[in-house]
Write a protein that holds these residues in place. Structure first.
Motif, short mmCIF file in Angstrom:
data_model
loop_
_atom_site.label_atom_id
_atom_site.label_comp_id
_atom_site.label_asym_id
_atom_site.label_seq_id
_atom_site.Cartn_x
_atom_site.Cartn_y
_atom_site.Cartn_z
N ASP A 210 48.60 49.64 33.32
CA ASP A 210 48.73 49.51 34.77
C ASP A 210 49.63 50.67 35.20
O ASP A 210 50.84 50.65 34.95
CB ASP A 210 49.38 48.18 35.14
CG ASP A 210 49.56 48.00 36.65
OD1 ASP A 210 49.50 49.00 37.38
OD2 ASP A 210 49.77 46.85 37.08
N LYS B 275 44.28 44.89 43.89
CA LYS B 275 44.65 43.57 44.39
C LYS B 275 45.40 42.77 43.32
O LYS B 275 46.36 42.08 43.62
CB LYS B 275 43.39 42.82 44.83
CG LYS B 275 42.77 43.36 46.11
CD LYS B 275 41.48 42.63 46.45
CE LYS B 275 40.83 43.22 47.70
NZ LYS B 275 39.53 42.55 48.01
N LYS B 276 44.95 42.91 42.07
CA LYS B 276 45.62 42.19 40.99
C LYS B 276 47.04 42.69 40.76
O LYS B 276 47.95 41.92 40.47
CB LYS B 276 44.82 42.33 39.69
CG LYS B 276 43.54 41.51 39.65
CD LYS B 276 42.81 41.69 38.33
CE LYS B 276 41.55 40.84 38.29
NZ LYS B 276 40.81 41.05 37.00
N SER B 277 47.22 44.04 40.86
CA SER B 277 48.53 44.61 40.61
C SER B 277 49.44 44.57 41.84
O SER B 277 50.63 44.82 41.75
CB SER B 277 48.40 46.07 40.15
OG SER B 277 47.89 46.89 41.19
N THR C 236 39.59 45.84 43.04
CA THR C 236 39.98 44.58 42.39
C THR C 236 41.25 44.77 41.57
O THR C 236 42.15 43.92 41.59
CB THR C 236 38.84 44.08 41.47
OG1 THR C 236 37.66 43.88 42.25
CG2 THR C 236 39.22 42.76 40.81
#
Length: 303
Positions: free
Chosen positions: A167, A299-301, A296
């Motif tokens: 990430d 948004k997750k991070s 996506t």
């Protein structure tokens, strides 16, 4: 007596007048077109590179064509959404972003390599004497990306790093959006960043080599530690709402610029690429899916 020749001549004349009338119709509605370019380099470099091309388009279309240099990729997208930009040179990801955002545009031309290839790569540069050998060696270091809508400078790198379980916003000490491919390289040169993603066609052409030719940096001072899989080349797209005969005239001019005005074509590509050839939206469907995937990830991070 039925005069077949007279009838055919009359029909031909009527066809010519009708075609001319249509041409005059679109010229009345579009006395000027705006061609916009994404900011892959500094504004003066873009102006110098593309002015002969827009002058060529003006001559071929018989109307004024103006060059607009956007501040960022998003400005191109919004300019086409509003209709103030009629033709635009995109990166694959910024074009995909326009499509997913509902902008009514159509790709019609794609860049090619000298060998006819229609793809390029995202690469990661570090200083030649740096110890880093792979992305994993950069933990806690500073990374230069290009722009959120850059293909090789953001979206493909984020996709590739996700495959490595990285990430970027947590792995690196700092992630910097440099604003252009040139600025990203300069960030490494000046030590602002330890590594920078950039576009790379092949051993004969890349942003780094282009900067070397302009004496902005020395290519030999940098070393590549990552190269992506091939990415489909950049498109030129026009507004879907433009009249069909105007679109045809634009296509004809763009597809033939390499022969009709070789000097204008070479000013853009410096003899390092092949002609612009036809393309449609099907070629960019994988990039559209990539954009959705990267969204996506964001948004997750929470970035």
């Amino acid at each position: 007596m039925f005069n077949r020749r007279l009838v055919l001549a009359s029909l031909a004349g009527l066809s010519f007048l009708t075609t001319s009338a249509f041409a005059q119709d679109w010229k009345a509605k579009y006395p000027e077109l705006v061609f916009a370019i994404i900011p892959a380099e500094n504004a003066s470099g873009v102006t110098e590179r593309y002015t002969p091309f827009v002058n060529y388009l003006s001559k071929e279309l018989g109307i004024k064509v103006s060059l607009r240099i956007a501040n960022d990729y998003a400005a191109i997208i919004e300019g086409q959404r509003s209709g103030s930009i009629h033709i635009a040179s995109y990166g694959p990801a910024s074009f995909a972003r326009a499509v997913t955002a509902g902008v009514k545009v159509e790709p019609f031309a794609i860049e090619t390599g000298i060998d006819g290839s229609k793809g390029y790569h995202s690469v990661l540069w570090v200083k030649k004497d740096a110890s880093y050998q792979k992305i994993e060696d950069l933990k806690g270091k500073n990374l230069c990306l290009v722009d959120p809508n850059s293909t090789s400078g953001n979206n493909v790198p984020r996709f590739a790093m996700n495959k490595l379980g990285i990430d970027p916003d947590k792995f690196f000490g700092k992630v910097v959006y440099a604003g252009s491919h040139e600025n990203a390289v300069i960030g490494v040169q000046q030590g602002t960043c330890d590594a920078a993603f950039n576009w790379w066609n092949d051993e004969q052409e890349s942003n780094l080599l282009r900067m070397d030719r302009k004496k902005m940096v020395k290519a030999e001072d940098f070393r590549m530690i990552f190269k992506s899989e091939q990415i489909v080349n950049s498109p030129i797209a026009y507004l879907a709402a433009l009249p069909a005969d105007l679109k045809k005239s634009i296509r004809d001019a763009v597809y033939n610029v390499h022969t009709r005005d070789k000097a204008a074509f070479d000013k853009i590509y410096e003899g390092k690429q092949g002609p612009l050839v036809p393309v449609d939206v099907e070629a960019y469907k994988p990039v559209i899916e990539l954009i959705k995937f990267v969204d996506t990830l964001r948004k997750k991070s929470g970035s």
